[in-house]
Design a protein around this motif. Structure first.
Motif, PDB file in Angstrom:
ATOM      1  N   TYR A 157       3.948  -5.555  -2.155  1.00 51.03           N
ATOM      2  CA  TYR A 157       4.737  -4.991  -1.057  1.00 51.03           C
ATOM      3  C   TYR A 157       5.064  -3.521  -1.305  1.00 51.03           C
ATOM      4  O   TYR A 157       4.854  -2.672  -0.435  1.00 51.03           O
ATOM      5  CB  TYR A 157       6.032  -5.793  -0.872  1.00 51.03           C
ATOM      6  CG  TYR A 157       6.962  -5.166   0.146  1.00 51.03           C
ATOM      7  CD1 TYR A 157       6.784  -5.388   1.506  1.00 51.03           C
ATOM      8  CD2 TYR A 157       7.992  -4.315  -0.255  1.00 51.03           C
ATOM      9  CE1 TYR A 157       7.613  -4.781   2.444  1.00 51.03           C
ATOM     10  CE2 TYR A 157       8.827  -3.705   0.682  1.00 51.03           C
ATOM     11  CZ  TYR A 157       8.630  -3.945   2.017  1.00 51.03           C
ATOM     12  OH  TYR A 157       9.443  -3.344   2.945  1.00 51.03           O
ATOM     13  N   ASN A 159       3.651  -1.412  -3.055  1.00 51.75           N
ATOM     14  CA  ASN A 159       2.451  -0.577  -3.036  1.00 51.75           C
ATOM     15  C   ASN A 159       1.730  -0.612  -1.691  1.00 51.75           C
ATOM     16  O   ASN A 159       0.628  -0.076  -1.571  1.00 51.75           O
ATOM     17  CB  ASN A 159       1.502  -1.019  -4.150  1.00 51.75           C
ATOM     18  CG  ASN A 159       2.014  -0.641  -5.530  1.00 51.75           C
ATOM     19  OD1 ASN A 159       2.518   0.459  -5.731  1.00 51.75           O
ATOM     20  ND2 ASN A 159       1.912  -1.557  -6.493  1.00 51.75           N
ATOM     21  N   GLY A 160       2.338  -1.242  -0.696  1.00 46.40           N
ATOM     22  CA  GLY A 160       1.774  -1.272   0.652  1.00 46.40           C
ATOM     23  C   GLY A 160       0.528  -2.118   0.796  1.00 46.40           C
ATOM     24  O   GLY A 160      -0.273  -1.893   1.706  1.00 46.40           O
ATOM     25  N   LYS A 161       0.364  -3.133  -0.075  1.00 44.70           N
ATOM     26  CA  LYS A 161      -0.855  -3.942  -0.075  1.00 44.70           C
ATOM     27  C   LYS A 161      -0.614  -5.412   0.258  1.00 44.70           C
ATOM     28  O   LYS A 161      -1.545  -6.214   0.189  1.00 44.70           O
ATOM     29  CB  LYS A 161      -1.540  -3.851  -1.445  1.00 44.70           C
ATOM     30  CG  LYS A 161      -1.987  -2.443  -1.822  1.00 44.70           C
ATOM     31  CD  LYS A 161      -2.603  -2.427  -3.212  1.00 44.70           C
ATOM     32  CE  LYS A 161      -3.050  -1.022  -3.600  1.00 44.70           C
ATOM     33  NZ  LYS A 161      -3.639  -0.999  -4.977  1.00 44.70           N
ATOM     34  N   THR A 173       7.187  -4.605   7.490  1.00 37.69           N
ATOM     35  CA  THR A 173       6.566  -3.295   7.328  1.00 37.69           C
ATOM     36  C   THR A 173       6.925  -2.741   5.950  1.00 37.69           C
ATOM     37  O   THR A 173       8.104  -2.750   5.566  1.00 37.69           O
ATOM     38  CB  THR A 173       7.065  -2.308   8.405  1.00 37.69           C
ATOM     39  OG1 THR A 173       6.792  -2.846   9.699  1.00 37.69           O
ATOM     40  CG2 THR A 173       6.374  -0.955   8.256  1.00 37.69           C
ATOM     41  N   ALA A 174       5.933  -2.288   5.230  1.00 36.94           N
ATOM     42  CA  ALA A 174       6.164  -1.662   3.921  1.00 36.94           C
ATOM     43  C   ALA A 174       6.516  -0.198   4.165  1.00 36.94           C
ATOM     44  O   ALA A 174       5.659   0.684   4.093  1.00 36.94           O
ATOM     45  CB  ALA A 174       4.941  -1.800   3.035  1.00 36.94           C
ATOM     46  N   ASP A 175       7.792   0.067   4.452  1.00 40.27           N
ATOM     47  CA  ASP A 175       8.194   1.403   4.886  1.00 40.27           C
ATOM     48  C   ASP A 175       8.922   2.212   3.816  1.00 40.27           C
ATOM     49  O   ASP A 175       9.448   3.281   4.098  1.00 40.27           O
ATOM     50  CB  ASP A 175       9.075   1.300   6.137  1.00 40.27           C
ATOM     51  CG  ASP A 175      10.236   0.327   5.973  1.00 40.27           C
ATOM     52  OD1 ASP A 175      10.390  -0.227   4.878  1.00 40.27           O
ATOM     53  OD2 ASP A 175      10.980   0.128   6.953  1.00 40.27           O
ATOM     54  N   LYS A 177       8.431   4.400   0.416  1.00 43.53           N
ATOM     55  CA  LYS A 177       7.417   5.091  -0.377  1.00 43.53           C
ATOM     56  C   LYS A 177       8.044   5.524  -1.698  1.00 43.53           C
ATOM     57  O   LYS A 177       8.686   6.569  -1.796  1.00 43.53           O
ATOM     58  CB  LYS A 177       6.878   6.311   0.382  1.00 43.53           C
ATOM     59  CG  LYS A 177       6.387   6.002   1.782  1.00 43.53           C
ATOM     60  CD  LYS A 177       5.278   4.972   1.777  1.00 43.53           C
ATOM     61  CE  LYS A 177       4.803   4.654   3.188  1.00 43.53           C
ATOM     62  NZ  LYS A 177       3.824   3.542   3.210  1.00 43.53           N
TER      63      LYS A 177
END
Length: 279
Positions: A157, A159-161, A173-175, A177
């Protein structure tokens, strides 16, 4: 006979042998469980309140009790082992254990090597910070040092994957950073670093809400941030790939555990609320 024809006939023979062996092995795990009256369960050793060593040095927790109920309905007792998480999720168990009851999420990658007979509960994942932290929403976490357990959905999550193949899971949403992601070998590591102080080793962590709440009850000076959950994780029992008979039987048992209220009762016992339905 030409070499090509010989090779083709050999391939057909090997294919037939593989099919024959597959049929012979069908249901072998279920047969072994019912004959030995023992179900070997892979789970975590240090993930309260899901599974942990209690004061009597025995594995205890929600997952442990769920596994015992499944074993009982197979006419067996549960014997627990605690392999490294990455070994469990890699599949190809080769009979070292029969089932994993370890709150595993059926991600896209895992479904390639494991089967997931049934989801037995859902849990929200949250960002947590030290109780002295001024961070109170996800937007404030951008650029910060975030701690997660390695090889889990929380690492995917952040790492946006993260991709979850399950029906009924709320969209996410992986919001956030992060500036730096720190990974740990178990779920307690991020909590232990966070408890040292605001920003000492990490600014925040991503963890299951019940795990955060259990840590707070044990005196950890941390809190979940005042924001909606990062994502909801469907948790499933897992078996090695390709055992249709065991898959069907476990699906049936988990459905019965839901229907008769056993899973709800266990969830309320360990979490203080019913996590057996997505909310």
């Amino acid at each position: 006979m030409t070499l090509l024809k010989s090779l083709c006939l050999g391939a057909v023979a090997l294919g037939a042998l593989a099919i024959s062996n597959g049929a012979a092995n069908a249901g072998a795990t279920l047969d072994r469980i019912t004959q030995k009256k023992e179900m070997v369960v892979a789970t975590a050793a240090n993930w309260p309140p899901q599974s942990f060593m209690n004061k009597d040095n025995q594995l205890d927790g929600f997952d442990v009790e769920v596994a015992k109920e499944i074993a009982k309905r197979l006419g067996a007792t549960a014997r627990f082992i605690t392999p490294e998480w990455g070994i469990i999720t890699a599949g190809n168990w080769n009979g070292r254990w029969d089932i994993s009851v370890g709150s595993m999420t059926p991600t896209t990658g895992r479904t390639r090597v494991l089967d997931f007979p049934a989801i037995y509960y859902y849990t929200p994942y949250v960002f947590a910070v030290h109780k002295t932290s001024k961070l109170d929403n996800r937007a404030a976490l951008n650029g910060k040092t975030i701690g997660v357990e390695g090889g889990t959905t929380s690492e995917d999550y952040i790492n946006g994957k993260l991709k979850i193949d399950a029906v009924g899971v709320p969209e996410f949403t992986a919001d956030v950073k992060p500036g730096t992601v720190k990974t740990y070998g178990d779920s307690v590591g991020p909590l232990d670093d966070l408890r040292l102080g605001d920003g000492v080793r990490v600014d925040a962590i991503v963890s299951a809400l019940p795990t955060v709440e259990a840590a707070v009850k044990r005196g950890y000076p941390i809190r979940a941030i005042n924001d909606k959950p990062a994502y909801h994780e469907p948790l499933a029992i897992a078996i090695d790939k390709g055992d249709a008979e065991l898959n069907a039987k476990l699906t049936e048992i988990v459905a019965a555990l839901k229907a008769d209220g056993t899973l709800k009762s266990l969830s309320e016992k360990w979490y203080g609320m019913d996590y057996t339905v997505a909310k």
